[in-house]
Design a protein around this motif. Structure first.
Motif, PDB file in Angstrom:
ATOM      1  N   GLU A  71       0.841  -1.208   0.000  1.00 33.50           N
ATOM      2  CA  GLU A  71       0.000   0.000   0.000  1.00 33.50           C
ATOM      3  C   GLU A  71       0.873   1.254   0.000  1.00 33.50           C
ATOM      4  OE1 GLU A  71      -3.811  -0.044   1.547  1.00 33.50           O
ATOM      5  OE2 GLU A  71      -3.945   2.121   1.874  1.00 33.50           O
ATOM      6  N   ARG A  72       1.800   1.345   0.977  1.00 32.80           N
ATOM      7  CA  ARG A  72       2.815   2.397   0.933  1.00 32.80           C
ATOM      8  C   ARG A  72       4.143   1.726   1.285  1.00 32.80           C
ATOM      9  NH1 ARG A  72      -1.105   4.566  -0.962  1.00 32.80           N
ATOM     10  NH2 ARG A  72      -1.970   6.610  -0.422  1.00 32.80           N
ATOM     11  N   ARG A  73       5.136   1.846   0.373  1.00 32.43           N
ATOM     12  CA  ARG A  73       6.424   1.206   0.643  1.00 32.43           C
ATOM     13  C   ARG A  73       7.318   2.226   1.331  1.00 32.43           C
ATOM     14  NH1 ARG A  73       8.390   0.792  -4.018  1.00 32.43           N
ATOM     15  NH2 ARG A  73       7.995  -1.270  -4.808  1.00 32.43           N
ATOM     16  N   ALA A 107      -5.335   5.060  -3.721  1.00 35.52           N
ATOM     17  CA  ALA A 107      -5.998   6.168  -3.023  1.00 35.52           C
ATOM     18  C   ALA A 107      -6.548   5.727  -1.669  1.00 35.52           C
ATOM     19  CB  ALA A 107      -7.123   6.718  -3.889  1.00 35.52           C
ATOM     20  N   HIS A 108      -6.335   6.554  -0.682  1.00 41.96           N
ATOM     21  CA  HIS A 108      -6.977   6.396   0.617  1.00 41.96           C
ATOM     22  C   HIS A 108      -7.020   7.774   1.291  1.00 41.96           C
ATOM     23  CE1 HIS A 108      -2.837   5.313   2.691  1.00 41.96           C
ATOM     24  NE2 HIS A 108      -2.973   6.609   2.543  1.00 41.96           N
ATOM     25  N   ARG A 109      -7.723   7.829   2.408  1.00 41.74           N
ATOM     26  CA  ARG A 109      -7.710   9.066   3.190  1.00 41.74           C
ATOM     27  C   ARG A 109      -7.735   8.705   4.663  1.00 41.74           C
ATOM     28  NH1 ARG A 109     -13.669  11.974   2.513  1.00 41.74           N
ATOM     29  NH2 ARG A 109     -14.950  10.119   2.820  1.00 41.74           N
ATOM     30  N   HIS A 110      -7.215   9.617   5.477  1.00 41.49           N
ATOM     31  CA  HIS A 110      -7.161   9.363   6.921  1.00 41.49           C
ATOM     32  C   HIS A 110      -7.167  10.683   7.678  1.00 41.49           C
ATOM     33  CE1 HIS A 110      -2.983   9.936   5.776  1.00 41.49           C
ATOM     34  NE2 HIS A 110      -2.997   8.806   5.108  1.00 41.49           N
ATOM     35  N   SER A 111      -7.429  10.566   8.981  1.00 42.16           N
ATOM     36  CA  SER A 111      -7.493  11.771   9.824  1.00 42.16           C
ATOM     37  C   SER A 111      -6.137  12.440   9.943  1.00 42.16           C
ATOM     38  CB  SER A 111      -7.966  11.410  11.232  1.00 42.16           C
ATOM     39  OG  SER A 111      -9.151  10.676  11.174  1.00 42.16           O
ATOM     40  N   LEU A 115       2.772  15.405   5.240  1.00 41.45           N
ATOM     41  CA  LEU A 115       3.582  16.227   4.347  1.00 41.45           C
ATOM     42  C   LEU A 115       4.503  15.300   3.573  1.00 41.45           C
ATOM     43  CD1 LEU A 115       6.845  16.580   5.308  1.00 41.45           C
ATOM     44  CD2 LEU A 115       5.751  17.799   7.166  1.00 41.45           C
ATOM     45  N   ARG A 116       4.842  15.716   2.361  1.00 41.76           N
ATOM     46  CA  ARG A 116       5.865  15.012   1.571  1.00 41.76           C
ATOM     47  C   ARG A 116       6.985  15.998   1.344  1.00 41.76           C
ATOM     48  NH1 ARG A 116       2.518  11.023   2.476  1.00 41.76           N
ATOM     49  NH2 ARG A 116       0.419  11.619   1.877  1.00 41.76           N
ATOM     50  N   PHE A 117       8.197  15.539   1.547  1.00 40.94           N
ATOM     51  CA  PHE A 117       9.331  16.375   1.200  1.00 40.94           C
ATOM     52  C   PHE A 117      10.232  15.561   0.285  1.00 40.94           C
ATOM     53  CE2 PHE A 117      13.423  18.380   1.597  1.00 40.94           C
ATOM     54  CZ  PHE A 117      13.062  19.650   1.202  1.00 40.94           C
ATOM     55  N   PHE A 148      -8.562  12.440   0.129  1.00 34.35           N
ATOM     56  CA  PHE A 148      -8.096  11.308  -0.681  1.00 34.35           C
ATOM     57  C   PHE A 148      -6.785  11.661  -1.361  1.00 34.35           C
ATOM     58  CE2 PHE A 148     -12.517   9.644  -0.529  1.00 34.35           C
ATOM     59  CZ  PHE A 148     -12.192   8.357  -0.110  1.00 34.35           C
ATOM     60  N   HIS A 149      -5.845  10.716  -1.319  1.00 27.41           N
ATOM     61  CA  HIS A 149      -4.566  10.928  -1.997  1.00 27.41           C
ATOM     62  C   HIS A 149      -4.034   9.615  -2.522  1.00 27.41           C
ATOM     63  CE1 HIS A 149      -3.893  10.248   2.312  1.00 27.41           C
ATOM     64  NE2 HIS A 149      -2.737   9.679   1.995  1.00 27.41           N
ATOM     65  N   ASP A 150      -3.454   9.677  -3.707  1.00 32.34           N
ATOM     66  CA  ASP A 150      -2.747   8.538  -4.285  1.00 32.34           C
ATOM     67  C   ASP A 150      -1.497   9.073  -4.958  1.00 32.34           C
ATOM     68  OD1 ASP A 150      -5.402   9.178  -6.048  1.00 32.34           O
ATOM     69  OD2 ASP A 150      -3.680   8.884  -7.379  1.00 32.34           O
TER      70      ASP A 150
HETATM   71 FE   LIG Z   1      -1.820   8.221   3.286  1.00 35.33          FE
END
Ligand SMILES: [Fe+2]
Length: 346
Positions: A71-73, A107-111, A115-117, A148-150
């Motif tokens: 899902e996220r590596r 795609a998923h979303r969460h509370s 941030l991405r750097f 939602f983000h992918d």
């Molecule tokens: Fe996420």
């Protein structure tokens, strides 16, 4: 009531403690000295993660598991004082995420806010709330809470970024929700760069009304930040502790870009020897350019590009630059300031 450690517990007191313990009751005086301390006593320790060591492991993780499977590596950067808790500081999470060419992180979303750097590569995108952003090294990108983000990588090179999230903070508050998207990749019907056009030019659409506290600008490209710092360097004196330092803002409110995470970019001129500084927000630094060191807790953390290091709450530290250094950093400062808790000293 005693606020100091009790040297010896009498049999009578021990029997009393055992009796009340059965009813989930405990004496404050045995623990008060650890609960209310004169200064912060964080388990967070200074630590440096060297890119040269991390990169082969990141590559290896790319051979071991696909992004779809994971899902996220991500390789989580765990503070040595907080092992097993997926935390880089007491309140924040950080990890290094790899996305290989042609991969999609669904795609998923969460509370939790994220941030991405960007540390390595260019050409991968993140899609936030119907808009895609193509990311490059040094860019700062926000995924607001419950959005939602992918991510996808149509480029032909691996891409690595540092994720920073308020996971431990949201966990402490027991306020988390998570949902997977109905589709692997969300529909992106907004023009790429739309958020920058609307909010990235010290202007905003006249009809705009904020829906939440997170900046509607969610992509802060490095070239703009870098140019601003360089212009400052030419025209101003460097601050004795932090050189030239800018805070990322929500352009609509002038406040923090994210409600729970403060984000900064700073430039240290070549040969800079910073004065001692401390603050109550444990801070995560990622090196964009240059080499130098952070002197903290009796250690000298020698850093270079793409390295990540942590300075714990209230522990004095100094920054030095052998060459011109650019540092991204993040901390829980907005939360501490909202609660009137934040302090700094220099
Ligand atoms: Fe996420």
């Amino acid at each position: 009531m005693s606020a100091v450690p009790q040297p010896k517990i009498s049999a009578e007191r021990q029997a009393f403690y055992q009796k009340i313990d059965r009813a989930n009751v405990t004496p404050l005086w045995e623990v008060l000295h650890t609960l209310v301390t004169p200064t912060p006593q964080t388990p967070c320790k200074p630590c440096l993660w060297k890119w040269a060591e991390m990169w082969p492991w990141i590559e290896e993780s790319g051979r071991l598991i696909t992004t779809r499977e994971a899902e996220r590596r991500v390789l989580v950067l765990e503070n040595p004082g907080l092992r097993g808790r997926s935390s880089i500081t007491h309140s924040l999470y950080a990890g290094l995420q790899l996305i290989l060419p042609d991969e999609v992180a669904p795609a998923h979303r969460h509370s939790q806010s994220a941030l991405r750097f960007i540390l390595q590569g260019s050409g991968a995108y993140t899609a936030v709330d119907g808009e895609k952003v193509t990311m490059s090294v040094g860019d700062f990108v926000i995924t607001p809470s419950w959005t939602f983000h992918d991510h996808g990588n149509p480029s032909n090179e691996p891409m690595v970024w540092m994720d920073g999230l308020d996971v431990p903070l949201v966990e402490l508050l027991d306020a988390q929700f998570m949902e997977k998207g109905a589709r692997e990749t969300q529909r992106t019907d907004r023009t790429e760069g739309d958020n920058l056009a609307q909010f990235g030019n010290t202007m905003k659409p006249v009809e705009y009304r904020a829906k939440n506290r997170t900046s509607p600008l969610f992509w802060y490209p490095y070239d703009r930040t870098r140019e601003a710092l360089e212009t400052l360097r030419r025209g101003h004196e460097a601050h004795a502790c932090w050189g030239y330092k800018l805070q990322y803002t929500n352009p609509v409110t002038g406040g923090w870009a994210m409600p729970t995470i403060g984000t900064f970019m700073q430039l240290l001129p070549q040969g800079f020897k910073g004065k001692e500084y401390r603050s109550t927000d444990s801070t995560v630094y990622a090196v964009v350019e240059g080499r130098g060191r952070c002197l903290v807790g009796g250690e000298s953390l020698a850093f270079g590009p793409k390295d990540v290091f942590v300075c714990p709450s209230w522990l004095p530290y100094r920054l030095e630059a052998d060459e011109k250094v650019v540092l991204f950093s993040f901390s829980d400062r907005p939360v501490q300031q909202a609660l009137d808790l934040w302090r700094e000293a220099f």
